[in-house]
Design a protein around this motif. Structure first.
Motif, PDB file in Angstrom:
ATOM      1  N   PHE A   1       0.792  -1.238   0.000  1.00 34.30           N
ATOM      2  CA  PHE A   1       0.000   0.000   0.000  1.00 34.30           C
ATOM      3  C   PHE A   1       0.819   1.280   0.000  1.00 34.30           C
ATOM      4  O   PHE A   1       0.251   2.366  -0.034  1.00 34.30           O
ATOM      5  CB  PHE A   1      -0.955  -0.002   1.205  1.00 34.30           C
TER       6      PHE A   1
ATOM      7  N   HIS B   1       2.189   3.615   5.055  1.00 34.47           N
ATOM      8  CA  HIS B   1       0.758   3.286   5.142  1.00 34.47           C
ATOM      9  C   HIS B   1       0.438   2.600   6.470  1.00 34.47           C
ATOM     10  O   HIS B   1       1.191   1.775   6.949  1.00 34.47           O
ATOM     11  CB  HIS B   1       0.332   2.386   3.983  1.00 34.47           C
TER      12      HIS B   1
ATOM     13  N   GLU C   1      -8.583  -2.004   3.988  1.00 36.78           N
ATOM     14  CA  GLU C   1      -7.675  -2.479   2.952  1.00 36.78           C
ATOM     15  C   GLU C   1      -8.025  -3.906   2.518  1.00 36.78           C
ATOM     16  O   GLU C   1      -8.223  -4.770   3.343  1.00 36.78           O
ATOM     17  CB  GLU C   1      -6.221  -2.440   3.453  1.00 36.78           C
TER      18      GLU C   1
ATOM     19  N   GLY D   1      -1.361  -5.886  -3.773  1.00 40.83           N
ATOM     20  CA  GLY D   1      -2.051  -4.676  -3.363  1.00 40.83           C
ATOM     21  C   GLY D   1      -1.934  -3.625  -4.455  1.00 40.83           C
ATOM     22  O   GLY D   1      -1.363  -3.890  -5.508  1.00 40.83           O
TER      23      GLY D   1
ATOM     24  N   CYS E   1      -0.004  -1.059  -4.681  1.00 41.84           N
ATOM     25  CA  CYS E   1       1.341  -0.528  -4.915  1.00 41.84           C
ATOM     26  C   CYS E   1       2.401  -1.587  -5.166  1.00 41.84           C
ATOM     27  O   CYS E   1       3.536  -1.257  -5.524  1.00 41.84           O
ATOM     28  CB  CYS E   1       1.770   0.336  -3.728  1.00 41.84           C
TER      29      CYS E   1
END
Length: 190
Positions: free
Chosen positions: A25, A29, A47, A104, A106
């Motif tokens: 993330f 984060h 999330e 995720g 990122c």
């Protein structure tokens, strides 16, 4: 009358390390608490990630707080669907367990061992254990009171003053017993 135990369905979910969270993330984060869970200090997060196996993928929520190791808890149906081996184990027992990729927004994390189907269990305090006449790590049977009553065997008792009384089963088990909504069970003779 026997003490009733709340029976909760533990849907597929992921536990992540602080390092994995930043990869998935972004740097800095922090997990966002969506909803507190029955166990003190545990929460479902906003999330979500994608769990990827050799045959497919599925979405899963992250549960907080961060953990010392990455762990993916799936039902056996989920595991079979994405082609991952998920041995039935207690949470935290991930040695020689299944592998997958967690993706995720990122980045992604390779989990070399960490995929399990959580063994059904009851969280309880020492006072609950004394009242119920059981001890930590004891294996018991629990009868659930549903439209399709079922006795679950091989239920491990987990005792800690940090727990609240609740039994956890996975989605496959919940569906088999029609355990929807507020459901209670009781420890019975095996």
């Amino acid at each position: 009358m026997a003490k009733k135990i709340l029976v909760e369905t533990s849907a597929r979910h992921v536990h992540v390390t602080a390092e994995a969270l930043e990869i998935l993330f972004g740097k800095g984060h922090k997990l966002t608490n969506k909803k507190n869970l029955s166990q003190p200090g545990q929460f479902a997060c906003e999330e979500k990630v994608t769990v990827i196996g050799p045959k497919g993928s599925l979405k899963a929520s992250i549960l907080g707080p961060e953990r010392p190791a990455n762990q993916v808890e799936l039902s056996l149906t989920d595991a079979r669907t994405i082609g991952v081996v998920a041995p039935v184990r207690e949470s935290g027992d991930i040695a020689e367990s299944g592998k997958c990729t967690i993706e995720g927004p990122c980045g992604s994390v390779e989990v070399e061992c960490g995929v399990i189907a959580a063994k059904r269990h009851i969280h309880m305090t020492p006072a609950d254990a004394a009242e119920l006449g059981v001890s930590d790590k004891e294996i018991v049977c629990v009868k659930v009171d549903t439209p399709r009553p079922l006795v679950f065997g091989d239920v491990v008792v987990r005792v800690s003053d940090k727990f609240a009384l609740a039994m956890h089963i996975d989605t496959d088990e919940s569906n088999a017993a029609c355990a929807f909504g507020e459901v209670y069970g009781e420890i019975v003779k095996c």
